[in-house]
Design a protein around this motif. Structure first.
Motif, mmCIF file in Angstrom:
data_model
loop_
_atom_site.group_PDB
_atom_site.id
_atom_site.type_symbol
_atom_site.label_atom_id
_atom_site.label_comp_id
_atom_site.label_asym_id
_atom_site.label_seq_id
_atom_site.Cartn_x
_atom_site.Cartn_y
_atom_site.Cartn_z
ATOM 1 N N LYS A 55 0.875 -1.060 -0.130
ATOM 2 C CA LYS A 55 0.053 0.108 0.123
ATOM 3 C C LYS A 55 0.941 1.196 0.014
ATOM 4 O O LYS A 55 0.730 2.324 -0.550
ATOM 5 N N ILE A 56 1.753 1.462 0.867
ATOM 6 C CA ILE A 56 3.021 2.552 0.767
ATOM 7 C C ILE A 56 3.466 2.611 -0.595
ATOM 8 O O ILE A 56 3.707 3.747 -1.053
ATOM 9 N N ALA A 57 3.963 1.326 -1.281
ATOM 10 C CA ALA A 57 4.465 1.679 -2.537
ATOM 11 C C ALA A 57 3.622 2.166 -3.501
ATOM 12 O O ALA A 57 3.675 3.149 -4.545
ATOM 13 N N ALA A 58 2.226 1.682 -3.445
ATOM 14 C CA ALA A 58 1.100 2.203 -4.503
ATOM 15 C C ALA A 58 1.065 3.919 -4.103
ATOM 16 O O ALA A 58 0.899 4.827 -4.893
ATOM 17 N N ALA A 59 0.999 4.171 -2.647
ATOM 18 C CA ALA A 59 0.824 5.497 -2.356
ATOM 19 C C ALA A 59 2.110 6.394 -2.747
ATOM 20 O O ALA A 59 1.850 7.447 -3.167
ATOM 21 N N GLU A 60 3.277 5.908 -3.011
ATOM 22 C CA GLU A 60 4.501 6.545 -3.277
ATOM 23 C C GLU A 60 4.261 7.018 -4.824
ATOM 24 O O GLU A 60 4.394 8.199 -5.239
ATOM 25 N N LYS A 61 3.716 6.009 -5.577
ATOM 26 C CA LYS A 61 3.573 6.324 -6.869
ATOM 27 C C LYS A 61 2.423 7.483 -7.300
ATOM 28 O O LYS A 61 2.430 8.274 -8.197
ATOM 29 N N LYS A 67 -1.188 13.095 -6.676
ATOM 30 C CA LYS A 67 -2.572 12.702 -6.234
ATOM 31 C C LYS A 67 -2.690 12.432 -4.619
ATOM 32 O O LYS A 67 -2.466 11.280 -4.674
ATOM 33 N N TYR A 68 -2.565 13.324 -4.040
ATOM 34 C CA TYR A 68 -2.307 13.175 -2.480
ATOM 35 C C TYR A 68 -3.565 12.462 -1.914
ATOM 36 O O TYR A 68 -3.061 11.766 -0.943
ATOM 37 N N GLN A 69 -4.631 13.065 -2.180
ATOM 38 C CA GLN A 69 -5.756 12.529 -1.539
ATOM 39 C C GLN A 69 -5.992 11.074 -1.771
ATOM 40 O O GLN A 69 -6.304 10.173 -0.776
ATOM 41 N N GLN A 70 -5.707 10.622 -3.147
ATOM 42 C CA GLN A 70 -5.871 9.234 -3.401
ATOM 43 C C GLN A 70 -4.686 8.327 -2.550
ATOM 44 O O GLN A 70 -4.989 7.450 -2.241
ATOM 45 N N ALA A 71 -3.435 9.007 -2.592
ATOM 46 C CA ALA A 71 -2.325 8.441 -1.607
ATOM 47 C C ALA A 71 -2.680 8.260 -0.387
ATOM 48 O O ALA A 71 -2.586 7.184 0.297
ATOM 49 N N LEU A 72 -3.437 9.220 0.102
ATOM 50 C CA LEU A 72 -3.962 9.268 1.604
ATOM 51 C C LEU A 72 -5.046 7.990 1.739
ATOM 52 O O LEU A 72 -4.898 7.033 2.718
ATOM 53 N N ASP A 73 -5.799 7.986 0.815
ATOM 54 C CA ASP A 73 -6.793 6.849 0.684
ATOM 55 C C ASP A 73 -6.396 5.548 0.659
ATOM 56 O O ASP A 73 -6.641 4.533 1.284
ATOM 57 N N GLU A 74 -5.125 5.525 -0.008
ATOM 58 C CA GLU A 74 -4.546 4.081 -0.088
ATOM 59 C C GLU A 74 -3.888 3.594 1.142
ATOM 60 O O GLU A 74 -3.970 2.366 1.375
ATOM 61 N N VAL A 75 -3.171 4.470 1.715
ATOM 62 C CA VAL A 75 -2.521 4.164 2.872
ATOM 63 C C VAL A 75 -3.381 3.838 4.172
ATOM 64 O O VAL A 75 -3.416 3.160 4.671
ATOM 65 N N ASN A 76 -4.663 4.599 4.177
ATOM 66 C CA ASN A 76 -5.618 4.261 5.143
ATOM 67 C C ASN A 76 -6.513 2.964 4.980
ATOM 68 O O ASN A 76 -7.175 2.598 5.960
ATOM 69 N N ILE A 96 -1.852 17.826 2.713
ATOM 70 C CA ILE A 96 -3.056 18.111 2.122
ATOM 71 C C ILE A 96 -3.679 19.599 2.832
ATOM 72 O O ILE A 96 -4.085 20.678 1.992
ATOM 73 N N ALA A 97 -3.321 19.557 4.088
ATOM 74 C CA ALA A 97 -3.970 21.000 4.788
ATOM 75 C C ALA A 97 -3.160 22.202 4.435
ATOM 76 O O ALA A 97 -3.687 23.150 4.410
ATOM 77 N N ALA A 98 -1.793 22.066 4.500
ATOM 78 C CA ALA A 98 -0.822 22.940 4.149
ATOM 79 C C ALA A 98 -1.144 23.503 2.716
ATOM 80 O O ALA A 98 -1.031 24.730 2.350
ATOM 81 N N LYS A 99 -1.284 22.504 1.847
ATOM 82 C CA LYS A 99 -1.707 22.947 0.370
ATOM 83 C C LYS A 99 -2.867 23.749 0.316
ATOM 84 O O LYS A 99 -2.769 24.549 -0.469
ATOM 85 N N LYS A 100 -3.749 23.370 0.811
ATOM 86 C CA LYS A 100 -5.181 24.188 0.815
ATOM 87 C C LYS A 100 -5.152 25.523 1.457
ATOM 88 O O LYS A 100 -5.456 26.375 0.719
ATOM 89 N N ALA A 101 -4.328 25.562 2.487
ATOM 90 C CA ALA A 101 -4.047 26.856 3.271
ATOM 91 C C ALA A 101 -3.045 27.748 2.024
ATOM 92 O O ALA A 101 -3.505 28.907 1.914
#
Length: 242
Positions: A55-61, A67-76, A96-101
């Motif tokens: 899952k971590i390897a998939a999130a890294e890609k 695709k940060y939100q998708q990466a977070l969903d993958e890890v979760n 994600i929070a920092a990027k939004k701000a």
């Protein structure tokens, strides 16, 4: 006598045929059982367990693709989390929070939300480094705009504004060239590796780094300067400059 012989022969042949038939059935059943067992084994082996590392390897890609939100969903979605998967999930949430701000123009909030990357993911560290540099550059632009509005007051004020703008631009360059591992090591040593603290590299001289550290207010809208520190990455020593 001939009739008796042939009768016995026929009985013997029938018995032999029965034995052979039963043997064939047994062989067929064993073969069928063996084939079924082999298929079940093959089916079981083909269903590989998806681990946290997968899952971590998939999130890294996904992070590399932005695709940060998708990466977070993958890890979760990890069935059995590990310390690394939890660290990466936290890093992604903060990013994600920092990027939004940052996108909303709240640069102080973006900086304190970003904090430091605690996972070993090279992809998320690169994302942190890039965003930290953008925040420093945005602070520079904001400072320039603010200074221009008051530069007509005195020539001294204008000179100070120019100096401040140049310094902020230099900070953005230093931030881009400072490893997130160095920032995390400094933050961990000083207890700044938590939400509410923001760190911007402002100077680099060999292995000695100067960091500006800010802490947000209760509303998380303004980050006040709490100190400027020099950190020696080789020795681990820290000196508060101001």
């Amino acid at each position: 006598m001939n009739r008796s012989f042939f009768k016995k022969a026929m009985v013997g042949t029938a018995a032999l045929a029965t034995v052979l038939s039963l043997a064939a059935c047994g062989s067929k059943g064993a073969s069928s059982s063996s084939s079924s067992s082999t298929n079940e084994s093959s089916s079981t082996s083909s269903k590989k367990t998806v681990t946290a590392a997968d899952k971590i390897a998939a999130a890294e890609k996904l992070i590399e693709q932005g695709k940060y939100q998708q990466a977070l969903d993958e890890v979760n979605s990890v069935t059995k989390s590990t310390s690394e998967s939890r660290a990466l999930a936290t890093d992604l949430q903060n990013y994600i929070a920092a990027k939004k701000a940052y996108n909303n123009g709240n640069y102080d909030q973006a900086l304190t939300n970003l904090n430091t990357a605690s996972s070993s993911s090279s992809a998320i560290k690169e994302a942190y480094q890039s965003l930290r540099s953008k925040i420093a550059a945005a602070e520079s632009s904001s400072s320039t705009t603010s200074s221009s509005a008051t530069s007509s007051a005195t020539s001294a004020t204008t000179a100070a504004a120019t100096s401040s703008s140049s310094s902020s631009a230099a900070n953005a360059s230093v931030a881009q060239s400072t490893s997130e591992d160095v920032i995390d090591a400094f933050a961990t040593k000083m207890g700044f590796n938590q939400q509410g603290y923001g760190i911007i590299p402002v100077q680099k001289n060999g292995s000695v780094y100067r960091f500006e550290v800010r802490q947000n207010n209760q509303d998380n809208t303004v980050a006040n300067l709490i100190g400027i520190y020099e950190y020696n990455a080789e020795t681990g020593s820290v000196t508060k400059v101001s």
